[in-house]
Design a protein around this motif. Structure first.
Motif, PDB file in Angstrom:
ATOM      1  N   GLY A 103      77.343  46.946  33.476  1.00  0.00           N
ATOM      2  CA  GLY A 103      78.050  45.735  33.099  1.00  0.00           C
ATOM      3  C   GLY A 103      78.320  45.680  31.611  1.00  0.00           C
ATOM      4  N   THR A 104      78.001  44.539  31.007  1.00  0.00           N
ATOM      5  CA  THR A 104      78.273  44.358  29.577  1.00  0.00           C
ATOM      6  C   THR A 104      77.345  45.178  28.696  1.00  0.00           C
ATOM      7  OG1 THR A 104      76.814  42.413  29.563  1.00  0.00           O
ATOM      8  CG2 THR A 104      79.175  42.024  29.912  1.00  0.00           C
ATOM      9  N   ASP A 152      72.069  47.778  44.197  1.00  0.00           N
ATOM     10  CA  ASP A 152      71.527  46.463  43.855  1.00  0.00           C
ATOM     11  C   ASP A 152      70.297  46.559  42.969  1.00  0.00           C
ATOM     12  OD1 ASP A 152      73.525  45.406  45.343  1.00  0.00           O
ATOM     13  OD2 ASP A 152      72.271  44.732  47.012  1.00  0.00           O
ATOM     14  N   PHE A 153      69.469  47.569  43.198  1.00  0.00           N
ATOM     15  CA  PHE A 153      68.232  47.704  42.435  1.00  0.00           C
ATOM     16  C   PHE A 153      68.491  47.918  40.948  1.00  0.00           C
ATOM     17  CE2 PHE A 153      69.473  52.041  43.335  1.00  0.00           C
ATOM     18  CZ  PHE A 153      69.146  52.715  42.178  1.00  0.00           C
ATOM     19  N   ALA A 154      69.685  48.394  40.595  1.00  0.00           N
ATOM     20  CA  ALA A 154      69.989  48.730  39.206  1.00  0.00           C
ATOM     21  C   ALA A 154      70.745  47.623  38.478  1.00  0.00           C
ATOM     22  CB  ALA A 154      70.802  50.024  39.147  1.00  0.00           C
ATOM     23  N   LEU A 155      71.083  46.543  39.170  1.00  0.00           N
ATOM     24  CA  LEU A 155      71.872  45.484  38.560  1.00  0.00           C
ATOM     25  C   LEU A 155      70.979  44.466  37.861  1.00  0.00           C
ATOM     26  CD1 LEU A 155      74.444  44.857  41.435  1.00  0.00           C
ATOM     27  CD2 LEU A 155      74.757  46.237  39.373  1.00  0.00           C
ATOM     28  N   ASP A 156      71.382  44.101  36.648  1.00  0.00           N
ATOM     29  CA  ASP A 156      70.652  43.125  35.851  1.00  0.00           C
ATOM     30  C   ASP A 156      71.544  41.902  35.673  1.00  0.00           C
ATOM     31  OD1 ASP A 156      69.402  41.612  33.878  1.00  0.00           O
ATOM     32  OD2 ASP A 156      68.699  43.354  32.769  1.00  0.00           O
ATOM     33  N   SER A 157      71.032  40.730  36.036  1.00  0.00           N
ATOM     34  CA  SER A 157      71.841  39.507  36.007  1.00  0.00           C
ATOM     35  C   SER A 157      72.371  39.203  34.611  1.00  0.00           C
ATOM     36  CB  SER A 157      71.011  38.321  36.511  1.00  0.00           C
ATOM     37  OG  SER A 157      69.854  38.151  35.714  1.00  0.00           O
ATOM     38  N   SER A 158      71.647  39.614  33.578  1.00  0.00           N
ATOM     39  CA  SER A 158      72.091  39.311  32.215  1.00  0.00           C
ATOM     40  C   SER A 158      73.319  40.105  31.803  1.00  0.00           C
ATOM     41  CB  SER A 158      70.952  39.578  31.225  1.00  0.00           C
ATOM     42  OG  SER A 158      70.598  40.953  31.225  1.00  0.00           O
ATOM     43  N   ASN A 159      73.691  41.118  32.584  1.00  0.00           N
ATOM     44  CA  ASN A 159      74.831  41.968  32.222  1.00  0.00           C
ATOM     45  C   ASN A 159      76.116  41.588  32.940  1.00  0.00           C
ATOM     46  OD1 ASN A 159      73.176  43.547  30.561  1.00  0.00           O
ATOM     47  ND2 ASN A 159      72.605  44.887  32.256  1.00  0.00           N
ATOM     48  N   PHE A 160      76.080  40.492  33.691  1.00  0.00           N
ATOM     49  CA  PHE A 160      77.265  40.111  34.462  1.00  0.00           C
ATOM     50  C   PHE A 160      77.584  38.639  34.259  1.00  0.00           C
ATOM     51  CE2 PHE A 160      75.459  43.822  36.444  1.00  0.00           C
ATOM     52  CZ  PHE A 160      76.565  44.633  36.625  1.00  0.00           C
ATOM     53  N   SER A 171      68.971  41.633  46.064  1.00  0.00           N
ATOM     54  CA  SER A 171      67.672  41.086  46.440  1.00  0.00           C
ATOM     55  C   SER A 171      66.637  41.344  45.368  1.00  0.00           C
ATOM     56  CB  SER A 171      67.211  41.706  47.761  1.00  0.00           C
ATOM     57  OG  SER A 171      67.204  43.107  47.649  1.00  0.00           O
ATOM     58  N   SER A 172      66.896  42.353  44.513  1.00  0.00           N
ATOM     59  CA  SER A 172      65.895  42.709  43.505  1.00  0.00           C
ATOM     60  C   SER A 172      66.063  41.929  42.212  1.00  0.00           C
ATOM     61  CB  SER A 172      65.989  44.210  43.200  1.00  0.00           C
ATOM     62  OG  SER A 172      67.276  44.528  42.751  1.00  0.00           O
ATOM     63  N   THR A 173      67.049  41.006  42.151  1.00  0.00           N
ATOM     64  CA  THR A 173      67.327  40.286  40.915  1.00  0.00           C
ATOM     65  C   THR A 173      67.352  38.796  41.180  1.00  0.00           C
ATOM     66  OG1 THR A 173      68.734  42.149  40.308  1.00  0.00           O
ATOM     67  CG2 THR A 173      68.878  40.189  38.931  1.00  0.00           C
ATOM     68  N   SER A 186      77.891  36.901  38.968  1.00  0.00           N
ATOM     69  CA  SER A 186      78.882  37.450  39.897  1.00  0.00           C
ATOM     70  C   SER A 186      78.670  38.956  39.973  1.00  0.00           C
ATOM     71  CB  SER A 186      80.297  37.132  39.402  1.00  0.00           C
ATOM     72  OG  SER A 186      81.267  37.660  40.273  1.00  0.00           O
ATOM     73  N   PHE A 187      77.789  39.360  40.880  1.00  0.00           N
ATOM     74  CA  PHE A 187      77.424  40.768  40.964  1.00  0.00           C
ATOM     75  C   PHE A 187      78.500  41.592  41.667  1.00  0.00           C
ATOM     76  CE2 PHE A 187      73.117  39.026  40.491  1.00  0.00           C
ATOM     77  CZ  PHE A 187      72.642  39.857  39.492  1.00  0.00           C
ATOM     78  N   PRO A 188      78.722  42.830  41.200  1.00  0.00           N
ATOM     79  CA  PRO A 188      79.624  43.729  41.938  1.00  0.00           C
ATOM     80  C   PRO A 188      78.952  44.240  43.204  1.00  0.00           C
ATOM     81  CG  PRO A 188      78.629  44.887  40.092  1.00  0.00           C
ATOM     82  CD  PRO A 188      78.173  43.454  39.986  1.00  0.00           C
TER      83      PRO A 188
END
Length: 556
Positions: A103-104, A152-160, A171-173, A186-188
Motif C-alpha cells: 500500500g502506501t 490477507d496476512f500481509a495487509l496492514d490497515s495503516s497502509n490503506f 481476518s488477521s488485521t 478499504s483492503f484490496p
C-alpha cells in the motif's frame, strides 16, 4: 509462394552484388559464420521473462523492492532493456502483488516502477506466481497447479485508505479504527492484488522441456488456455508453424534452435563470440521460416529464465535479425492469431529426484495444515506457507543442484520448526500428596498467533486416575500457559504419565511427553491434622504465657 520466390531471388541478388564488390555480408571477424539460407518472409515474436531471484518467501519486502527498483536495480535494468522494443514481457505476478500489498508503505521507486510497467508499449503476459516451475506440481501426486491462496496476512490497515462504508477486511488485521468505529480500511482483495491487463488471457509459460500430455488437463482445469512449449516438447508435421493446438488448447511452439541461439547471443561476452552468436541467431530464424509451408513463416523465441537481460546485447540481437529483409518482428498476439495446426505432446517429464523433493514439501505442507488447525486464524498461516512453497518451486534449475536442494531443505526445516512450535514444557517430576488434586501442565506457544489446544494425561499404571481426559487451554503468541488437570490418587508409588496435545477435532499436535509422578495417597489427612495440632500447640503456649505474664505483678 510468390513471396517466397521473390525473397529467395532478393537474397541471392544481394549475395552476388556483395561478392562482386568485394564486400562481405558477415561482420568483420574472419571466422564468423555467413548466412546461407534464402528464406521466405518470417514473422518473429520474442518472449522475455521479468523476474527476481528466489529466497523472498513468496513476497518481496520493502527493502528488497527498494533495491530492485532503484536506478541501477535489477528490475529497473530489466525494464530498461525491454521497454519499447518488440519483446513480449512475461512478468512474475509476485512482483506486482508485493508492491500492492504494501500500500502506501511501498517504496516510491517501486510504485513508480509499477506505473512505468503499466504505461510501456510492450505486450505483457504472466508467468506463474513466483516464477514457479509449474509442472513440478502437476506431475506430482497433487496432479494440479499450485496458486496463491490469499495475501490477507500481509495487509496492514495503516497502509490503506479508510472508508466510511464497511468493507471486507483480512481476518488477521483489525477492522475498526480506534478513533472512528465506523471507519474501516478499504483492503484490496487477492484478485485485485494479482490483476493485470494481460495481452493473452489464460496464458502459461512452463519451463522449457518439462511438459507431459497429462499436464494439459491440469492446466485446463486451472483456467489456462494458451500454453508455450518448446519445439522439442511437441511432435508436429513437417512445415507446421509456431501456432498449434493440442486437445483444444492453443500451444505456441517456441523454436528450440532459435531460442538457444538467442540465449547465446545475449549471454556472450567476447566480441568474437557475440558476432558469431548473433549471426547464428539470424540463421536459425531463417532456417525455421524456410522449413514452413505457409507463405509467411512464424518463429517464436523464448529467452531463458536464468538470463539477466542486457539492453545493449538485446538491441544488437534485434538489429542483426531485422537486418535481414526476410525477418519481421511482430507482437506476440499477432503471431498467436495466425492459423493453427494440430500437434501432439512429446512427453518430457520432470526428473524423479525433483518430483521426490516436491512430494516431501507437499507432505510437509499438508502436515502444517493439520497443525495450524489449533491457531486462531489458520488460513493466514496456510496462505503464507503456500507463498513460501511457490518461492521454492521458482528456483531455476541448473546443472548444479545445490541451490535447489538448499531451498528444499530450508522449507522442510522451517516446516518442522513450525510444527513443533507448540509443545508441552518439560518439567521435573511431580509430587501428588492429596487424594484429589490438580496436575499442572505448562504449554509453550512460539507461533505468532494464539492457539487453543486440549491437554490429555494418560497414566501408564492404575495408581492415578484422571478426572478430565481433555482439558482446554488457550496460549497467547510467544508465551506459556498452564493447564490444571484433575487427578485422583488411588495408591502410593511412582507413575509414568503420557501428556499429549490435540486440536478441537482430536488431531494430535506435536509429540507425546512422558513425565514421572510420585503419588503419596492419603497424606493430606495426616498433614492437616499435624498442621492443626501445631496451630493448637502454638495457640496454647501463647495463651499460657499470657496468663503467666499477668500474674507476675501480683506475686511481686
Amino acid at each position: 509462394m510468390l513471396i517466397r520466390v521473390f525473397s529467395a531471388a532478393l537474397a541471392l541478388g544481394l549475395g552476388l552484388t556483395l561478392a562482386a564488390s568485394g564486400a562481405s555480408a558477415a561482420p568483420a571477424v574472419t571466422d564468423a559464420p555467413v548466412l546461407t539460407t534464402a528464406s521466405a518472409a518470417t514473422d518473429v515474436a520474442i518472449i522475455a521473462p521479468l523476474t527476481v531471484p528466489t529466497g523472498s518467501g513468496g513476497l518481496l519486502d520493502a527493502d528488497a523492492l527498494a533495491d530492485y527498483t532503484e536506478p541501477l536495480g535489477l528490475l529497473t535494468r530489466q525494464l530498461d532493456a525491454m521497454a519499447g522494443k518488440p519483446v513480449a514481457i512475461a512478468v512474475d505476478p509476485m512482483i506486482v502483488a508485493s508492491i500492492r500489498v504494501l500500500g502506501t508503505s511501498a517504496p516510491a521507486s517501486a510504485r513508480e516502477w509499477l506505473e512505468r510497467l503499466s504505461l510501456i508499449d510492450n505486450e505483457i503476459v504472466p508467468l506463474s506466481y513466483a516464477n514457479a516451475d509449474i509442472t513440478l506440481a502437476t506431475q506430482s501426486e497433487l496432479g494440479a497447479t499450485v496458486e496463491p491462496i490469499s495475501f490477507d496476512f500481509a495487509l496492514d490497515s495503516s497502509n490503506f485508505a479508510v472508508s466510511d462504508t464497511p468493507a471486507p477486511t483480512p481476518s488477521s488485521t483489525a477492522t475498526a479504527q480506534a478513533e472512528d468505529p465506523d471507519a474501516v480500511p478499504s483492503f484490496p482483495t487477492t484478485e485485485s492484488l494479482l490483476a493485470w491487463d494481460y495481452e493473452i488471457d489464460g496464458f502459461i509459460l512452463p519451463r522449457t522441456d518439462t511438459v507431459v500430455a497429462s499436464d494439459l488437463a491440469a492446466f485446463s482445469d486451472s483456467g489456462y488456455s494458451t500454453i508455450v512449449l518448446s519445439s522439442t516438447n511437441v511432435s508436429r508435421e513437417s512445415g507446421a508453424g509456431s501456432v498449434t493446438t493440442i486437445d483444444g488448447v492453443t500451444a505456441l511452439v517456441a523454436d528450440a534452435t532459435a531460442s538457444s541461439a538467442m540465449d547465446d547471443a545475449l549471454g556472450s561476452t567476447l566480441d568474437r563470440d557475440v558476432t558469431a552468436a548473433e549471426t547464428a541467431l539470424s540463421q536459425a530464424v531463417l532456417d525455421a521460416g524456410a522449413s514452413q509451408t505457409a507463405d509467411t513463416g512464424s518463429v517464436l523465441i523464448t529467452i531463458d529464465h536464468s538470463l539477466e537481460l542486457s539492453s545493449a546485447r538485446l538491441d544488437a540481437a534485434l538489429a542483426t535479425m531485422t537486418a535481414s529483409p526476410s525477418i519481421t518482428m511482430v507482437n506476440l498476439s499477432e503471431l498467436a492469431s495466425t492459423e493453427a495446426t494440430a500437434v501432439t505432446i512429446n512427453d518430457m517429464p520432470q526428473s524423479e529426484s525433483r518430483i521426490g523433493d516436491v512430494s516431501r514439501m507437499f507432505a510437509a505442507a499438508q502436515a502444517e495444515r493439520t497443525f495450524f488447525s489449533i491457531a486462531a486464524d489458520p488460513e493466514s498461516l496456510i496462505a503464507e506457507r503456500r507463498l513460501a512453497l511457490l518461492d521454492v518451486l521458482g528456483t531455476v534449475e541448473t546443472e548444479d543442484s545445490t541451490d535447489w536442494l538448499a531451498e528444499v531443505n530450508n522449507f522442510l526445516v522451517d516446516s518442522r520448526e513450525l510444527r513443533t512450535s507448540v509443545t508441552v514444557v518439560e518439567a521435573s517430576n511431580f509430587l501428588v500428596l492429596a487424594d484429589n488434586g490438580f496436575l499442572p501442565v505448562s504449554v509453550s506457544n512460539n507461533l505468532g498467533q494464539a492457539v487453543t489446544v486440549f491437554i490429555t494425561v494418560d497414566p501408564r499404571t492404575g495408581l492415578l486416575a484422571v478426572g478430565d481426559s481433555r482439558v482446554e487451554l488457550t496460549i497467547e503468541p510467544y508465551s506459556q500457559a498452564k493447564g490444571e488437570i484433575p487427578v485422583q490418587s488411588l495408591s502410593n508409588g511412582v507413575v509414568d504419565v503420557e501428556i499429549s496435545l490435540s486440536s478441537s477435532t482430536g488431531l494430535k499436535i506435536g509429540s507425546t511427553t512422558v513425565s514421572e509422578i510420585n503419588v503419596q495417597a492419603g497424606w493430606e489427612t495426616p498433614l492437616v491434622l499435624a498442621f492443626g495440632a501445631l496451630v493448637f500447640v502454638i495457640f496454647a503456649v501463647g495463651f499460657v504465657r499470657s496468663i503467666v505474664r499477668r500474674r507476675k505483678p501480683a506475686d511481686d
